[in-house]
Design a protein around this motif. Structure first.
Motif, short mmCIF file in Angstrom:
data_model
loop_
_atom_site.label_atom_id
_atom_site.label_comp_id
_atom_site.label_asym_id
_atom_site.label_seq_id
_atom_site.Cartn_x
_atom_site.Cartn_y
_atom_site.Cartn_z
N VAL A 79 0.84 -1.20 0.00
CA VAL A 79 0.00 0.00 0.00
C VAL A 79 0.87 1.25 0.00
CG1 VAL A 79 -1.82 1.27 1.20
CG2 VAL A 79 -1.81 -1.24 1.24
N LEU A 80 0.66 2.12 -0.99
CA LEU A 80 1.42 3.36 -1.08
C LEU A 80 1.22 4.20 0.18
CD1 LEU A 80 0.91 4.56 -4.75
CD2 LEU A 80 3.08 4.27 -3.61
N GLY A 81 2.33 4.76 0.67
CA GLY A 81 2.27 5.58 1.87
C GLY A 81 2.39 4.79 3.14
N LYS A 82 2.31 3.45 3.04
CA LYS A 82 2.45 2.59 4.22
C LYS A 82 3.70 1.72 4.09
CE LYS A 82 -2.47 2.49 5.44
NZ LYS A 82 -3.65 1.63 5.69
N ASN A 83 3.62 0.71 3.25
CA ASN A 83 4.78 -0.17 3.09
C ASN A 83 5.29 -0.21 1.65
OD1 ASN A 83 2.67 -1.56 1.98
ND2 ASN A 83 3.28 -3.56 2.79
N LEU A 84 4.84 0.76 0.84
CA LEU A 84 5.27 0.83 -0.56
C LEU A 84 5.64 2.26 -0.94
CD1 LEU A 84 5.61 -0.54 -3.36
CD2 LEU A 84 3.23 0.06 -3.83
N GLU A 85 6.78 2.40 -1.58
CA GLU A 85 7.25 3.70 -2.05
C GLU A 85 7.63 3.60 -3.52
OE1 GLU A 85 11.10 6.58 -1.26
OE2 GLU A 85 10.15 5.63 0.50
N LEU A 86 7.22 4.60 -4.31
CA LEU A 86 7.56 4.63 -5.73
C LEU A 86 8.51 5.78 -6.01
CD1 LEU A 86 4.02 4.09 -7.34
CD2 LEU A 86 5.70 2.37 -6.68
N VAL A 87 9.57 5.51 -6.74
CA VAL A 87 10.51 6.54 -7.19
C VAL A 87 10.38 6.61 -8.70
CG1 VAL A 87 12.91 7.28 -7.27
CG2 VAL A 87 12.06 6.04 -5.26
N GLN A 88 9.81 7.69 -9.21
CA GLN A 88 9.48 7.77 -10.63
C GLN A 88 10.34 8.79 -11.37
OE1 GLN A 88 5.26 7.51 -11.70
NE2 GLN A 88 4.78 7.51 -9.52
N SER A 89 10.65 8.47 -12.61
CA SER A 89 11.42 9.39 -13.45
C SER A 89 11.07 9.12 -14.90
CB SER A 89 12.91 9.18 -13.22
OG SER A 89 13.68 10.08 -14.00
N HIS A 90 10.92 10.19 -15.70
CA HIS A 90 10.63 9.99 -17.12
C HIS A 90 11.59 10.77 -18.00
CE1 HIS A 90 8.73 13.93 -17.88
NE2 HIS A 90 8.12 13.80 -16.71
N ALA A 91 11.61 10.43 -19.29
CA ALA A 91 12.59 10.99 -20.23
C ALA A 91 12.04 12.17 -21.01
CB ALA A 91 13.05 9.90 -21.20
N ASN A 92 10.85 12.65 -20.64
CA ASN A 92 10.25 13.80 -21.31
C ASN A 92 10.15 13.59 -22.82
OD1 ASN A 92 8.98 16.32 -21.09
ND2 ASN A 92 10.86 17.42 -21.58
N ALA A 93 9.81 12.35 -23.21
CA ALA A 93 9.59 11.98 -24.61
C ALA A 93 10.86 12.06 -25.47
CB ALA A 93 8.48 12.82 -25.23
N GLU A 94 12.03 12.06 -24.84
CA GLU A 94 13.29 12.11 -25.57
C GLU A 94 13.98 10.75 -25.45
OE1 GLU A 94 14.43 14.43 -27.47
OE2 GLU A 94 13.01 16.04 -27.00
N ILE A 95 14.02 9.99 -26.54
CA ILE A 95 14.62 8.65 -26.50
C ILE A 95 16.08 8.71 -26.04
CG2 ILE A 95 15.38 6.74 -27.97
CD1 ILE A 95 12.75 6.93 -29.45
N ALA A 96 16.78 9.76 -26.44
CA ALA A 96 18.20 9.88 -26.06
C ALA A 96 18.40 10.04 -24.56
CB ALA A 96 18.83 11.06 -26.79
#
Length: 649
Positions: A79-96
């Motif tokens: 459960v997010l905020g309890k026993n689960l944490e997400l670290v997210q990152s995206h490439a802003n639509a740039e394949i490079a």
């Protein structure tokens, strides 16, 4: 005889020993696999499980996939905020930029990395050396290079592929428009997922007697022109498979097809709301839920090497009845029945009625547009006011004292989530509210406003949408329209942090292009009229007015001074072009409101704001006022006219 008997006996003993070793090794391997699987039986009490997520860029289909992942994990006790944490990152639509995303995640304190989309899976295979990888939102993992087969793959990688229903899509197109002869498509030739789908579709189109016109692109900037080229080829229908690059520029596709009355059929059904006529494709929410089962297994210790890839597709058909009515299109009964028989779940309601507040600093055209986007965002994500939430709207009317009183009142009340627009409320709330989730929009630079150190490293309870102006694009446009311009002018407010940031960036961009910037500071709206008169008397070639709360309220005074001095005014606010500015490169504040509710929806579904990076608004508008262009006897390059989202004649 005795010697032969001894030899035979010895051979028998050796064979028995060899057989015993083989059985023992096999048993050890089986036990090892069994032990790996046993580790997946239970959650560790007190442990916080961490998933690093790398994705191509924000978009609707991916959002639905993530909702499925989060809800599926919650059903299994993560459960997010309890026993689960997400670290997210995206490439802003740039394949490079994708490899750097995964190199960074590989060095984070996470238990596994989830790769979302085919380009991200391809990058993770090469970049991730320390962590297990689970993929989703991928068409064909084998075509992406993740393995030789679903059983024979990279030992640190497993996941769920979801190959679209290509034959059913072609069949749908023929039933939808029996008279069709030519179908067009656009895709990025460097995306393995798109190449595989297009290749598999050619025979199906041929069998149906349809010609497939293919246009390949390499980045989002090429999508608009590709759509124009297809329209010139007199296509009957446009089909877009789930190409990551094209989906990021889908508005440009819709604009061209609407002009030529060409219906769009997609494989990502979420894009019906963006202007597609119909979707025959994947229910990404259910794919996300299915992926959560593999995530669970890896989180609890099972090795990806022992988990075969899986293919999961819940076919979903969705029709845009509103658009069909506008275009005078009647769906055949057979297609209507197909829609009824393929429903998919994409969202869930909050378990209790939420108490929300929306805080504005000023009442301006920009804040009104943003608020409208927020309200429509609620509808888009299936929230009903007075049913799913109560909403109190508060406005400081440009007065800091009133704003402080509002923030004190908001702090004292127990709101479930705080929404806000513009920089001053964010600055005040960042200092006083540390626990209640906060979602902002219409903020130029949230980092400068004190909400964090970066878009990913920010105050734990805050996330939101930045509407930072595109100064590089603006100066580029001015140079095209007024190539001899040497001096620009603007008014700014030293007391507004967003105004100072904008002023500094505009000056920096002017310096890069050997343009002098003359700026006049003001402290209140009462000073703007005189400041504008002074500015236009300084020998400037044009006004390039930055967007802040004070200038937005007082824009008529700035425009009046520019008109009287016969100086064209370039703006960063779309509504100001209709009022008399020559053109704008403007962040879409209405879309900024919708984007904010997308983040709000993620929080309601259980995601921690700490793990939701700040985002840039997903849409920017180039609007040209041809009346003003003619007034100043200027010429607009044809390329610029084609790029425009709107031309006022």
């Amino acid at each position: 005889m005795l010697i032969n008997a001894l030899k035979n006996t010895l051979r028998g003993i050796i064979l028995i020993i060899i057989a015993s070793i083989i059985i023992l090794v096999a048993d050890l391997n089986n036990r090892k696999k069994t032990e790996d699987i046993k580790q997946t039986n239970a959650l560790q009490e007190g442990k916080v499980y961490k998933i690093g997520i790398g994705y191509f860029a924000p978009e609707i289909a991916w959002d639905n996939c993530m909702k499925g992942v989060i809800n599926g994990l919650a059903e299994d006790g993560f459960v997010l905020g309890k026993n689960l944490e997400l670290v997210q990152s995206h490439a802003n639509a740039e394949i490079a930029s994708i490899p750097a995303v995964f190199q960074n995640l590989d060095n984070q304190d996470v238990d596994l990395i989830m790769a979302s989309s085919t380009p991200c899976l391809q990058a993770s295979i090469k970049a991730v050396k320390k962590k297990p990888v689970v993929f989703t939102f991928v068409y064909d993992p084998i075509a992406a290079g993740a393995g030789k087969s679903f059983d024979d793959h990279y030992p640190n990688v497993t996941g769920v592929g979801s190959f679209p229903p290509v034959e059913e899509t072609v069949d749908f197109i023929k039933k939808f428009k029996p008279s069709a002869k030519v179908v067009g498509t656009i895709y990025n030739s460097s995306e393995a997922n798109s190449r595989k789908v297009i290749a598999s579709s050619r025979d199906f189109f041929k069998k149906q007697g349809l010609k497939l016109e293919e246009i390949t692109i390499t980045n989002t900037a090429e999508v608009f022109q590709a759509a124009q080229v297809l329209c010139s080829k007199n296509i009957d229908v446009l089909w877009i498979t789930g190409d990551n690059t094209v989906m990021q520029a889908f508005d440009a596709v819709v604009k061209n097809m609407d002009k030529s009355n060409v219906p769009i059929i997609v494989n990502d059904v979420e894009f019906i709301d963006k202007g597609a006529m119909a979707g025959v494709g994947i229910g990404w929410y259910e794919t996300g839920k299915y992926t959560s089962k593999l995530l669970k297994r890896v989180l609890l210790g099972e090795k990806p090497a022992n988990i075969p890839f899986e293919n999961f597709v819940q076919k979903s058909i969705s029709l845009n009845h509103k658009k069909a009515k506008e275009k005078g299109i009647v769906f055949p009964n057979e297609i209507l029945e197909m829609e009824k028989n393929t429903a998919s779940t994409t969202s869930s309601k909050p378990q209790k009625k939420l108490k929300l507040v929306l805080v504005h600093y000023v009442d301006s055209p920009v804040s009104e547009e943003c608020e409208k986007g927020i309200m429509d965002g609620f509808k888009k994500y299936n929230y009903e006011i007075n049913k799913d939430f109560s909403l109190k709207i508060m406005n400081a009317n440009g007065d800091i004292g009133t704003l402080n009183s509002i923030i004190n009142a908001v702090t004292a009340e127990k709101y479930d989530i705080v929404l806000l627009t513009s920089t001053p409320p964010l600055q005040a709330i960042a200092k006083k509210i540390k626990n209640t989730p906060v979602v902002f929009s219409m903020v130029a630079d949230p980092v400068a406003a004190g909400a964090g150190k970066s878009f990913t490293n920010h105050q734990d309870n805050i996330t939101g949408v930045s509407t930072f102006s595109n100064f590089e694009k603006m100066i580029g446009i001015i140079k095209q329209v007024m190539p001899n311009a040497k001096t620009l002018g603007t008014i700014f407010v030293p007391a507004e942090i967003n105004s100072v940031v904008y002023h500094d960036y505009l000056k920096q961009e002017c310096n890069k292009n050997n343009i002098k910037l003359i700026s006049i500071p003001v402290t209140s709206t009462n000073e703007v009229s005189d400041a504008a008169k002074t500015l236009v008397s300084k020998g400037i070639d044009a006004v390039c007015q930055i967007n802040d709360n004070t200038s937005c309220i007082s824009f008529p005074s700035i425009l009046d001074a520019a008109n009287k001095a016969k100086k064209p005014l370039f703006s960063f606010v779309s509504t100001q072009v209709k009022d008399g500015a020559i053109m704008c490169i403007a962040r879409d504040y209405y879309t900024g409101g919708i984007d904010a509710i997308k983040l709000f929806d993620r929080i309601v579904k259980g995601e921690n704001p700490k793990n939701i990076p700040f985002e840039y608004v997903s849409k920017t508008n180039l609007i040209i006022n041809m009346k003003v262009v003619k007034q100043y006897n200027l010429k607009i390059p044809e390329k610029l006219l084609k790029e425009a989202n709107e031309i006022i004649k």
